[in-house]
Motif scaffolding. Structure first.
Motif, PDB file in Angstrom:
ATOM      1  N   VAL A  99       0.832  -1.211   0.000  1.00 28.60           N
ATOM      2  CA  VAL A  99       0.000   0.000   0.000  1.00 28.60           C
ATOM      3  C   VAL A  99       0.864   1.259   0.000  1.00 28.60           C
ATOM      4  CG1 VAL A  99      -1.643   1.332   1.375  1.00 28.60           C
ATOM      5  CG2 VAL A  99      -1.977  -1.121   1.066  1.00 28.60           C
ATOM      6  N   GLN A 100       1.967   1.233   0.751  1.00 27.33           N
ATOM      7  CA  GLN A 100       2.830   2.398   0.803  1.00 27.33           C
ATOM      8  C   GLN A 100       3.458   2.684  -0.563  1.00 27.33           C
ATOM      9  OE1 GLN A 100       2.925   4.571   2.963  1.00 27.33           O
ATOM     10  NE2 GLN A 100       4.706   5.808   2.443  1.00 27.33           N
ATOM     11  N   GLY A 101       3.838   1.653  -1.285  1.00 27.72           N
ATOM     12  CA  GLY A 101       4.367   1.853  -2.627  1.00 27.72           C
ATOM     13  C   GLY A 101       3.348   2.494  -3.545  1.00 27.72           C
ATOM     14  N   LEU A 102       2.100   2.087  -3.437  1.00 25.18           N
ATOM     15  CA  LEU A 102       1.021   2.680  -4.243  1.00 25.18           C
ATOM     16  C   LEU A 102       0.825   4.148  -3.887  1.00 25.18           C
ATOM     17  CD1 LEU A 102      -1.376   2.480  -6.192  1.00 25.18           C
ATOM     18  CD2 LEU A 102      -2.752   1.637  -4.263  1.00 25.18           C
ATOM     19  N   ILE A 103       0.821   4.454  -2.600  1.00 30.93           N
ATOM     20  CA  ILE A 103       0.614   5.837  -2.162  1.00 30.93           C
ATOM     21  C   ILE A 103       1.754   6.737  -2.623  1.00 30.93           C
ATOM     22  CG2 ILE A 103       0.512   7.324  -0.111  1.00 30.93           C
ATOM     23  CD1 ILE A 103      -1.059   5.087   1.255  1.00 30.93           C
ATOM     24  N   ILE A 104       2.981   6.243  -2.561  1.00 32.73           N
ATOM     25  CA  ILE A 104       4.129   7.029  -3.036  1.00 32.73           C
ATOM     26  C   ILE A 104       3.974   7.342  -4.523  1.00 32.73           C
ATOM     27  CG2 ILE A 104       6.614   6.953  -3.481  1.00 32.73           C
ATOM     28  CD1 ILE A 104       6.906   5.360  -0.904  1.00 32.73           C
ATOM     29  N   SER A 105       3.529   6.376  -5.294  1.00 30.17           N
ATOM     30  CA  SER A 105       3.332   6.587  -6.732  1.00 30.17           C
ATOM     31  C   SER A 105       2.279   7.654  -6.988  1.00 30.17           C
ATOM     32  CB  SER A 105       2.916   5.271  -7.402  1.00 30.17           C
ATOM     33  OG  SER A 105       3.894   4.284  -7.226  1.00 30.17           O
ATOM     34  N   LEU A 106       1.169   7.554  -6.275  1.00 30.42           N
ATOM     35  CA  LEU A 106       0.097   8.537  -6.462  1.00 30.42           C
ATOM     36  C   LEU A 106       0.527   9.931  -6.041  1.00 30.42           C
ATOM     37  CD1 LEU A 106      -2.917   6.403  -5.176  1.00 30.42           C
ATOM     38  CD2 LEU A 106      -2.331   6.924  -7.554  1.00 30.42           C
ATOM     39  N   ALA A 107       1.373  10.005  -4.994  1.00 26.02           N
ATOM     40  CA  ALA A 107       1.795  11.310  -4.473  1.00 26.02           C
ATOM     41  C   ALA A 107       2.926  11.920  -5.281  1.00 26.02           C
ATOM     42  CB  ALA A 107       2.210  11.173  -3.015  1.00 26.02           C
ATOM     43  N   GLN A 108       3.961  11.135  -5.617  1.00 28.48           N
ATOM     44  CA  GLN A 108       5.177  11.677  -6.215  1.00 28.48           C
ATOM     45  C   GLN A 108       5.162  11.674  -7.736  1.00 28.48           C
ATOM     46  OE1 GLN A 108       7.613  13.099  -4.400  1.00 28.48           O
ATOM     47  NE2 GLN A 108       6.480  12.649  -2.525  1.00 28.48           N
ATOM     48  N   HIS A 109       4.541  10.685  -8.333  1.00 29.69           N
ATOM     49  CA  HIS A 109       4.579  10.564  -9.794  1.00 29.69           C
ATOM     50  C   HIS A 109       3.330  11.111 -10.454  1.00 29.69           C
ATOM     51  CE1 HIS A 109       5.978   8.876 -13.613  1.00 29.69           C
ATOM     52  NE2 HIS A 109       4.730   8.468 -13.815  1.00 29.69           N
ATOM     53  N   TYR A 110       2.173  10.667  -9.988  1.00 30.37           N
ATOM     54  CA  TYR A 110       0.925  11.082 -10.620  1.00 30.37           C
ATOM     55  C   TYR A 110       0.372  12.380 -10.049  1.00 30.37           C
ATOM     56  CZ  TYR A 110       1.030   6.397 -12.602  1.00 30.37           C
ATOM     57  OH  TYR A 110       1.404   5.266 -13.277  1.00 30.37           O
ATOM     58  N   ARG A 111       0.948  12.832  -8.931  1.00 30.46           N
ATOM     59  CA  ARG A 111       0.548  14.098  -8.309  1.00 30.46           C
ATOM     60  C   ARG A 111      -0.950  14.172  -8.032  1.00 30.46           C
ATOM     61  NH1 ARG A 111       5.316  16.164  -6.480  1.00 30.46           N
ATOM     62  NH2 ARG A 111       6.912  16.002  -8.096  1.00 30.46           N
ATOM     63  N   VAL A 112      -1.514  13.088  -7.544  1.00 27.45           N
ATOM     64  CA  VAL A 112      -2.935  13.082  -7.192  1.00 27.45           C
ATOM     65  C   VAL A 112      -3.128  13.951  -5.953  1.00 27.45           C
ATOM     66  CG1 VAL A 112      -4.901  11.664  -6.511  1.00 27.45           C
ATOM     67  CG2 VAL A 112      -3.232  10.786  -8.168  1.00 27.45           C
ATOM     68  N   PRO A 113      -4.017  14.935  -6.004  1.00 23.33           N
ATOM     69  CA  PRO A 113      -4.191  15.853  -4.867  1.00 23.33           C
ATOM     70  C   PRO A 113      -4.508  15.103  -3.574  1.00 23.33           C
ATOM     71  CG  PRO A 113      -5.357  16.671  -6.798  1.00 23.33           C
ATOM     72  CD  PRO A 113      -4.891  15.293  -7.148  1.00 23.33           C
ATOM     73  N   GLY A 114      -3.862  15.506  -2.523  1.00 23.51           N
ATOM     74  CA  GLY A 114      -4.115  14.954  -1.195  1.00 23.51           C
ATOM     75  C   GLY A 114      -3.174  13.855  -0.778  1.00 23.51           C
ATOM     76  N   PHE A 115      -2.619  13.113  -1.737  1.00 15.63           N
ATOM     77  CA  PHE A 115      -1.796  11.977  -1.364  1.00 15.63           C
ATOM     78  C   PHE A 115      -0.414  12.380  -0.851  1.00 15.63           C
ATOM     79  CE2 PHE A 115      -4.977   9.518  -3.566  1.00 15.63           C
ATOM     80  CZ  PHE A 115      -4.991   8.329  -2.864  1.00 15.63           C
ATOM     81  N   GLN A 116       0.013  13.607  -1.165  1.00 15.31           N
ATOM     82  CA  GLN A 116       1.285  14.060  -0.594  1.00 15.31           C
ATOM     83  C   GLN A 116       1.169  14.254   0.909  1.00 15.31           C
ATOM     84  OE1 GLN A 116      -0.728  15.804  -2.506  1.00 15.31           O
ATOM     85  NE2 GLN A 116      -0.674  18.018  -2.089  1.00 15.31           N
ATOM     86  N   PHE A 117      -0.069  14.407   1.395  1.00 14.88           N
ATOM     87  CA  PHE A 117      -0.286  14.510   2.834  1.00 14.88           C
ATOM     88  C   PHE A 117      -0.488  13.130   3.463  1.00 14.88           C
ATOM     89  CE2 PHE A 117      -2.178  18.444   0.997  1.00 14.88           C
ATOM     90  CZ  PHE A 117      -1.224  19.324   1.466  1.00 14.88           C
ATOM     91  N   VAL A 118      -1.014  12.192   2.689  1.00 11.07           N
ATOM     92  CA  VAL A 118      -1.232  10.839   3.193  1.00 11.07           C
ATOM     93  C   VAL A 118       0.095  10.088   3.325  1.00 11.07           C
ATOM     94  CG1 VAL A 118      -2.336   8.607   2.706  1.00 11.07           C
ATOM     95  CG2 VAL A 118      -3.541  10.751   2.204  1.00 11.07           C
ATOM     96  N   GLN A 119       1.007  10.319   2.387  1.00 14.25           N
ATOM     97  CA  GLN A 119       2.250   9.551   2.308  1.00 14.25           C
ATOM     98  C   GLN A 119       3.061   9.531   3.604  1.00 14.25           C
ATOM     99  OE1 GLN A 119       4.869  10.665  -0.951  1.00 14.25           O
ATOM    100  NE2 GLN A 119       6.654   9.930   0.192  1.00 14.25           N
ATOM    101  N   PRO A 120       3.335  10.657   4.253  1.00 14.08           N
ATOM    102  CA  PRO A 120       4.156  10.597   5.473  1.00 14.08           C
ATOM    103  C   PRO A 120       3.466   9.887   6.627  1.00 14.08           C
ATOM    104  CG  PRO A 120       3.341  12.825   5.112  1.00 14.08           C
ATOM    105  CD  PRO A 120       3.027  12.053   3.875  1.00 14.08           C
ATOM    106  N   VAL A 121       2.150   9.967   6.682  1.00  6.98           N
ATOM    107  CA  VAL A 121       1.413   9.303   7.769  1.00  6.98           C
ATOM    108  C   VAL A 121       1.455   7.790   7.584  1.00  6.98           C
ATOM    109  CG1 VAL A 121      -0.812   9.043   8.922  1.00  6.98           C
ATOM    110  CG2 VAL A 121      -0.070  11.308   8.123  1.00  6.98           C
ATOM    111  N   THR A 122       1.167   7.327   6.371  1.00  6.84           N
ATOM    112  CA  THR A 122       1.171   5.873   6.132  1.00  6.84           C
ATOM    113  C   THR A 122       2.581   5.299   6.223  1.00  6.84           C
ATOM    114  OG1 THR A 122       1.241   6.319   3.746  1.00  6.84           O
ATOM    115  CG2 THR A 122      -0.921   5.901   4.735  1.00  6.84           C
TER     116      THR A 122
END
Length: 270
Positions: A40-63
């Motif tokens: 799940v963490q790998g998926l969240i990093i992809s959404l936050a860093q590569h695809y720039r999906v709004p909100g996931f840059q805030f989810v990433q450090p928590v998860t």
């Protein structure tokens, strides 16, 4: 053209292994949950860093803070003791990350590396002590399971240093390197931890301690080993490939450390 970032590839690999071991291997519990957290963490990093999906840059450090906590719980419940209600206190790390994100985000730059370094150091420190400190592991797989936990502990520590390096890149004015560093370092760490958690060897281990000074063997030690030999022969416990030190301790009604120490002193092996 759509592309697959490195963390997403890692997540897909771990996800495939998770599905396979869940349905075909029949394994459940903390180790599989650790694998799921890594995927799940790998998926969240992809959404936050590569695809720039709004909100996931805030989810990433928590998860991210769930990874070292889950690794510690998996280590304890697999190798040292059973699950305890007090294990819930390890949710404190993610909770602190969430509070920090809402109140003062710069604290995360210290909190996340500290959690990885702290949990990794303790796992590595206990694993370096050998099989006598991991009584729940089975006795027939040699030193391999302890070695696996040492690598997982080292991977957590390496992740902490990679976080520090990422912060240093930002301070030095090279933020364009940050996505690459996150993708490479984090993906490798997640693959190592998630992949090693699949090993069936984590259910079995023993390890020898380095030869130390000669110790005296007491009459009590001799009696304990004689009782152990009798128990082995009468009940044919040696036929059980899942036999653990803690199981022997319960059958003989002797503390695990006392039983292990007697075996070490009388036989010269653990």
């Amino acid at each position: 053209m759509p592309t697959l970032p490195i963390p997403l590839i890692s997540s897909l690999i771990l996800g495939f292994l998770l599905v396979r071991i869940w349905f075909l291997g029949g394994r459940h519990g903390p180790l599989v949950l650790l694998l799921a957290v890594c995927a799940v963490q790998g998926l969240i990093i992809s959404l936050a860093q590569h695809y720039r999906v709004p909100g996931f840059q805030f989810v990433q450090p928590v998860t991210a803070t769930f990874v070292p906590a889950m690794a510690w719980i998996a280590f304890q419940t697999t190798a040292v003791r059973g699950f305890q209600a007090s294990d819930g206190m390890h949710l404190l790390g993610p909770l602190l990350a969430l509070v920090s994100l809402a109140t003062f985000p710069p604290v995360l730059d210290l909190l996340i590396p500290a959690l990885f370094l702290g949990y990794g150091s303790v796992v590595l420190w206990i694993a370096l002590k050998g099989a006598d400190e991991t009584p729940r592991l089975s006795l027939d797989a040699g030193d391999m399971p302890v070695q696996i936990w040492r690598i997982i502990g080292a991977a957590l520590i390496a992740s902490a240093f990679s976080d520090v390096l990422i912060i240093a890149v930002q301070v030095l004015g090279a933020p364009h390197l940050q996505p690459w560093m996150i993708s490479i370092y984090t993906s490798v760490m997640l693959l190592v931890i998630g992949g090693l958690s699949l090993s069936s060897n984590l259910n079995t281990t023993t390890s020898e301690k380095d030869a130390g000074p000669e110790v005296l063997v007491s009459d009590q030690d001799t009696q304990i080993v004689a009782k152990l030999d009798e128990l082995m022969n009468v009940q044919s416990l040696y036929l059980n490939p899942e036999l653990t030190l803690s199981q022997l301790s319960r059958k003989m009604m002797i503390p695990t450390k006392q039983l292990s120490g007697a075996i070490n002193r009388v036989t010269g092996h653990n």
